[in-house]
Motif scaffolding. Structure first.
Motif, PDB file in Angstrom:
ATOM      1  N   LEU A  96     -14.107  -3.593  -6.491  1.00 16.66           N
ATOM      2  CA  LEU A  96     -13.382  -4.862  -6.378  1.00 16.66           C
ATOM      3  C   LEU A  96     -11.902  -4.687  -6.707  1.00 16.66           C
ATOM      4  CD1 LEU A  96     -13.443  -7.938  -5.968  1.00 16.66           C
ATOM      5  CD2 LEU A  96     -14.003  -8.168  -8.401  1.00 16.66           C
ATOM      6  N   LEU A  97     -11.611  -3.916  -7.745  1.00 16.53           N
ATOM      7  CA  LEU A  97     -10.220  -3.676  -8.125  1.00 16.53           C
ATOM      8  C   LEU A  97      -9.498  -2.835  -7.071  1.00 16.53           C
ATOM      9  CD1 LEU A  97     -10.673  -2.930 -11.948  1.00 16.53           C
ATOM     10  CD2 LEU A  97      -9.697  -4.993 -10.922  1.00 16.53           C
ATOM     11  N   LEU A  98     -10.193  -1.834  -6.528  1.00 21.09           N
ATOM     12  CA  LEU A  98      -9.573  -0.969  -5.518  1.00 21.09           C
ATOM     13  C   LEU A  98      -9.266  -1.719  -4.232  1.00 21.09           C
ATOM     14  CD1 LEU A  98     -11.655   2.319  -5.938  1.00 21.09           C
ATOM     15  CD2 LEU A  98      -9.254   1.968  -6.538  1.00 21.09           C
ATOM     16  N   SER A  99     -10.038  -2.762  -3.949  1.00 17.18           N
ATOM     17  CA  SER A  99      -9.793  -3.532  -2.726  1.00 17.18           C
ATOM     18  C   SER A  99      -8.459  -4.270  -2.782  1.00 17.18           C
ATOM     19  CB  SER A  99     -10.933  -4.535  -2.504  1.00 17.18           C
ATOM     20  OG  SER A  99     -10.952  -5.521  -3.530  1.00 17.18           O
ATOM     21  N   ARG A 100      -7.866  -4.378  -3.974  1.00 16.50           N
ATOM     22  CA  ARG A 100      -6.600  -5.080  -4.126  1.00 16.50           C
ATOM     23  C   ARG A 100      -5.399  -4.141  -3.995  1.00 16.50           C
ATOM     24  NH1 ARG A 100      -7.038  -8.795  -9.407  1.00 16.50           N
ATOM     25  NH2 ARG A 100      -5.100  -9.572  -8.468  1.00 16.50           N
ATOM     26  N   VAL A 101      -5.669  -2.834  -3.864  1.00 14.91           N
ATOM     27  CA  VAL A 101      -4.576  -1.872  -3.690  1.00 14.91           C
ATOM     28  C   VAL A 101      -3.990  -2.034  -2.292  1.00 14.91           C
ATOM     29  CG1 VAL A 101      -3.962   0.575  -3.628  1.00 14.91           C
ATOM     30  CG2 VAL A 101      -5.622  -0.254  -5.305  1.00 14.91           C
ATOM     31  N   LYS A 102      -2.682  -2.099  -2.192  1.00 13.34           N
ATOM     32  CA  LYS A 102      -2.020  -2.344  -0.908  1.00 13.34           C
ATOM     33  C   LYS A 102      -2.197  -1.153   0.032  1.00 13.34           C
ATOM     34  CE  LYS A 102       1.500  -5.542  -2.648  1.00 13.34           C
ATOM     35  NZ  LYS A 102       2.939  -5.835  -2.752  1.00 13.34           N
ATOM     36  N   PRO A 103      -2.353  -1.432   1.334  1.00  9.98           N
ATOM     37  CA  PRO A 103      -2.550  -0.335   2.294  1.00  9.98           C
ATOM     38  C   PRO A 103      -1.362   0.613   2.378  1.00  9.98           C
ATOM     39  CG  PRO A 103      -2.191  -2.434   3.431  1.00  9.98           C
ATOM     40  CD  PRO A 103      -2.386  -2.752   1.983  1.00  9.98           C
ATOM     41  N   SER A 104      -0.144   0.106   2.161  1.00 11.50           N
ATOM     42  CA  SER A 104       1.025   0.995   2.203  1.00 11.50           C
ATOM     43  C   SER A 104       0.948   2.039   1.091  1.00 11.50           C
ATOM     44  CB  SER A 104       2.312   0.173   2.064  1.00 11.50           C
ATOM     45  OG  SER A 104       2.316  -0.573   0.860  1.00 11.50           O
ATOM     46  N   GLU A 105       0.393   1.664  -0.055  1.00 16.82           N
ATOM     47  CA  GLU A 105       0.226   2.621  -1.154  1.00 16.82           C
ATOM     48  C   GLU A 105      -0.781   3.694  -0.779  1.00 16.82           C
ATOM     49  OE1 GLU A 105      -1.536   2.600  -5.727  1.00 16.82           O
ATOM     50  OE2 GLU A 105      -0.512   0.817  -4.967  1.00 16.82           O
ATOM     51  N   ILE A 106      -1.877   3.290  -0.141  1.00  9.23           N
ATOM     52  CA  ILE A 106      -2.890   4.254   0.297  1.00  9.23           C
ATOM     53  C   ILE A 106      -2.285   5.232   1.298  1.00  9.23           C
ATOM     54  CG2 ILE A 106      -5.102   4.498   1.489  1.00  9.23           C
ATOM     55  CD1 ILE A 106      -5.868   1.745   0.401  1.00  9.23           C
ATOM     56  N   PHE A 107      -1.465   4.712   2.212  1.00 11.59           N
ATOM     57  CA  PHE A 107      -0.823   5.572   3.204  1.00 11.59           C
ATOM     58  C   PHE A 107       0.119   6.579   2.541  1.00 11.59           C
ATOM     59  CE2 PHE A 107       3.203   5.929   5.692  1.00 11.59           C
ATOM     60  CZ  PHE A 107       2.768   6.914   6.559  1.00 11.59           C
ATOM     61  N   LEU A 108       0.960   6.119   1.631  1.00 11.91           N
ATOM     62  CA  LEU A 108       1.924   7.010   0.991  1.00 11.91           C
ATOM     63  C   LEU A 108       1.227   8.052   0.114  1.00 11.91           C
ATOM     64  CD1 LEU A 108       4.657   4.371   0.073  1.00 11.91           C
ATOM     65  CD2 LEU A 108       4.791   6.136   1.850  1.00 11.91           C
ATOM     66  N   LYS A 109       0.094   7.677  -0.482  1.00  8.05           N
ATOM     67  CA  LYS A 109      -0.663   8.637  -1.286  1.00  8.05           C
ATOM     68  C   LYS A 109      -1.245   9.751  -0.429  1.00  8.05           C
ATOM     69  CE  LYS A 109      -3.718   7.074  -4.103  1.00  8.05           C
ATOM     70  NZ  LYS A 109      -4.806   6.225  -4.647  1.00  8.05           N
ATOM     71  N   SER A 110      -1.434   9.495   0.856  1.00  7.31           N
ATOM     72  CA  SER A 110      -2.043  10.495   1.735  1.00  7.31           C
ATOM     73  C   SER A 110      -1.053  11.570   2.168  1.00  7.31           C
ATOM     74  CB  SER A 110      -2.631   9.809   2.977  1.00  7.31           C
ATOM     75  OG  SER A 110      -1.598   9.338   3.836  1.00  7.31           O
ATOM     76  N   ILE A 111       0.232  11.392   1.830  1.00  6.72           N
ATOM     77  CA  ILE A 111       1.254  12.388   2.194  1.00  6.72           C
ATOM     78  C   ILE A 111       1.278  13.477   1.125  1.00  6.72           C
ATOM     79  CG2 ILE A 111       3.673  12.760   2.739  1.00  6.72           C
ATOM     80  CD1 ILE A 111       2.207  10.908   4.680  1.00  6.72           C
ATOM     81  N   PRO A 112       0.853  14.701   1.440  1.00  6.98           N
ATOM     82  CA  PRO A 112       0.794  15.769   0.430  1.00  6.98           C
ATOM     83  C   PRO A 112       2.174  16.332   0.100  1.00  6.98           C
ATOM     84  CG  PRO A 112       0.107  16.619   2.552  1.00  6.98           C
ATOM     85  CD  PRO A 112       0.332  15.138   2.749  1.00  6.98           C
ATOM     86  N   GLU A 191       8.688  10.001  -1.300  1.00  9.02           N
ATOM     87  CA  GLU A 191       9.869  10.868  -1.375  1.00  9.02           C
ATOM     88  C   GLU A 191       9.784  12.001  -0.357  1.00  9.02           C
ATOM     89  OE1 GLU A 191      11.046  10.282  -6.118  1.00  9.02           O
ATOM     90  OE2 GLU A 191       9.925  12.053  -5.468  1.00  9.02           O
ATOM     91  N   LYS A 192       8.611  12.603  -0.242  1.00 10.38           N
ATOM     92  CA  LYS A 192       8.439  13.691   0.721  1.00 10.38           C
ATOM     93  C   LYS A 192       8.583  13.182   2.158  1.00 10.38           C
ATOM     94  CE  LYS A 192       7.652  17.393   0.560  1.00 10.38           C
ATOM     95  NZ  LYS A 192       8.491  18.600   0.773  1.00 10.38           N
ATOM     96  N   LEU A 193       7.975  12.032   2.453  1.00  9.70           N
ATOM     97  CA  LEU A 193       8.050  11.475   3.798  1.00  9.70           C
ATOM     98  C   LEU A 193       9.477  11.093   4.164  1.00  9.70           C
ATOM     99  CD1 LEU A 193       6.522  10.567   6.321  1.00  9.70           C
ATOM    100  CD2 LEU A 193       6.150   8.355   5.212  1.00  9.70           C
ATOM    101  N   TYR A 194      10.186  10.467   3.235  1.00 14.13           N
ATOM    102  CA  TYR A 194      11.577  10.077   3.505  1.00 14.13           C
ATOM    103  C   TYR A 194      12.450  11.300   3.732  1.00 14.13           C
ATOM    104  CZ  TYR A 194      15.984   7.550   3.174  1.00 14.13           C
ATOM    105  OH  TYR A 194      17.221   7.023   3.460  1.00 14.13           O
ATOM    106  N   GLN A 195      12.173  12.358   2.991  1.00 15.94           N
ATOM    107  CA  GLN A 195      12.926  13.597   3.157  1.00 15.94           C
ATOM    108  C   GLN A 195      12.715  14.186   4.556  1.00 15.94           C
ATOM    109  OE1 GLN A 195      11.626  16.683   0.516  1.00 15.94           O
ATOM    110  NE2 GLN A 195      12.878  18.254   1.483  1.00 15.94           N
TER     111      GLN A 195
END
Length: 272
Positions: A96-112, A191-195
């Motif tokens: 339930l708590l994880l469902s409130r995490v914004k999708p943009s955060e999930i996307f940015l976390k996927s950038i290694p 930061e990595k993606l923006y770079q």
């Protein structure tokens, strides 16, 4: 390391940004094998016997990976708990708590952190320059937002640790610890993606003539990103309902074709 990012509009100016998940399972498994699994192994990597006595970003990354590995194992244990048990209820609360995490955060976390280039796939009906600018914007905003929330969550870790004296699982501590880790990963990903997607080629495009040095600079910058307009994605988007944007069936078809996580993409739609 290369990754593919798929970008497409869901409804109006609301766009989806998602990383393809088909490419790097082996790369993740190889990198995860280097994560220390015990405190003894962790100390060997960051302790006084390491090459540098200073607290470096690489040491922080090792600690973050160690904590994340422990949290993932604990989460897996909760997920496998028998239905109706206390652990199963904790897992339901976590979902339930994880469902409130914004999708943009999930996307940015996927950038290694070791990403070296990105292929940007988007419908051919869109302007490639606009697509890259919007990708730059989400990366820049992410670096600002998640830095602020990372420091805020980190400040709460010692406070919530005090709840350990209670004879109950310290849920606030583990949640704040997870949010600290999540914001840290989103910060580093942004930061990595923006770079990677930011360069100085625009200033050269505005000139009528290019010098040899400017051409070489543009070529070097654009080596980090490649625009890939897709006719297939354009055709899939033509199924959209003008009132509600893309239907879930169309989103599922797009995710299947471009190897995206359907639940993450649907989050973009549900946050409109």
């Amino acid at each position: 390391m290369k990754a593919r990012i798929v970008i497409f509009p869901l409804k109006g100016r609301n766009w989806c940004f998602s990383r393809s998940i088909n490419a790097s399972n082996s790369q993740y498994s190889s990198s995860s094998s280097q994560i220390p699994t015990t405190l003894k192994e962790l100390w060997r990597k960051i302790g006084p016997s390491s090459s540098s006595h200073k607290v470096t970003e690489s040491n922080v990354e090792v600690v973050v990976d160690f904590v994340a590995n422990k949290m993932n194992k604990a989460w897996t244990g909760l997920e496998k708990a028998p239905a109706g048990s206390f652990k199963s209820k904790l897992h339901g609360l976590g979902v339930l708590l994880l469902s409130r995490v914004k999708p943009s955060e999930i996307f940015l976390k996927s950038i290694p952190k070791d990403l070296s280039s990105v292929d940007i796939t988007y419908p051919s009906s869109l302007n490639g320059r606009l697509v890259r600018r919007r990708l730059q914007l989400i990366a820049f905003r992410g670096s600002v937002i998640h830095q602020k929330y990372f420091y805020g969550a980190a400040a709460l870790v010692p406070l919530t640790a005090a709840f350990a004296v209670l004879p109950l699982p310290n849920i606030p501590f583990f949640w704040v610890l997870f949010r600290t880790y999540s914001h840290w990963r989103a910060l580093k990903g942004s930061e990595k993606l923006y770079q990677l997607v930011s360069d100085h080629s625009i200033q050269f495009e505005e000139q009528k003539t290019d010098t040899e040095s400017s051409k070489e600079s543009r070529k070097a910058d654009q080596g980090h990103w490649v625009l890939q307009p897709s006719e297939e994605l354009k055709e899939l988007l033509q199924r959209k309902d003008e009132d509600d944007g893309l239907s879930e069936k169309t989103i599922e078809d797009i995710c299947s074709r471009f190897h995206l996580n359907t639940s993450d993409v649907l989050k973009f739609k549900n946050t409109m």
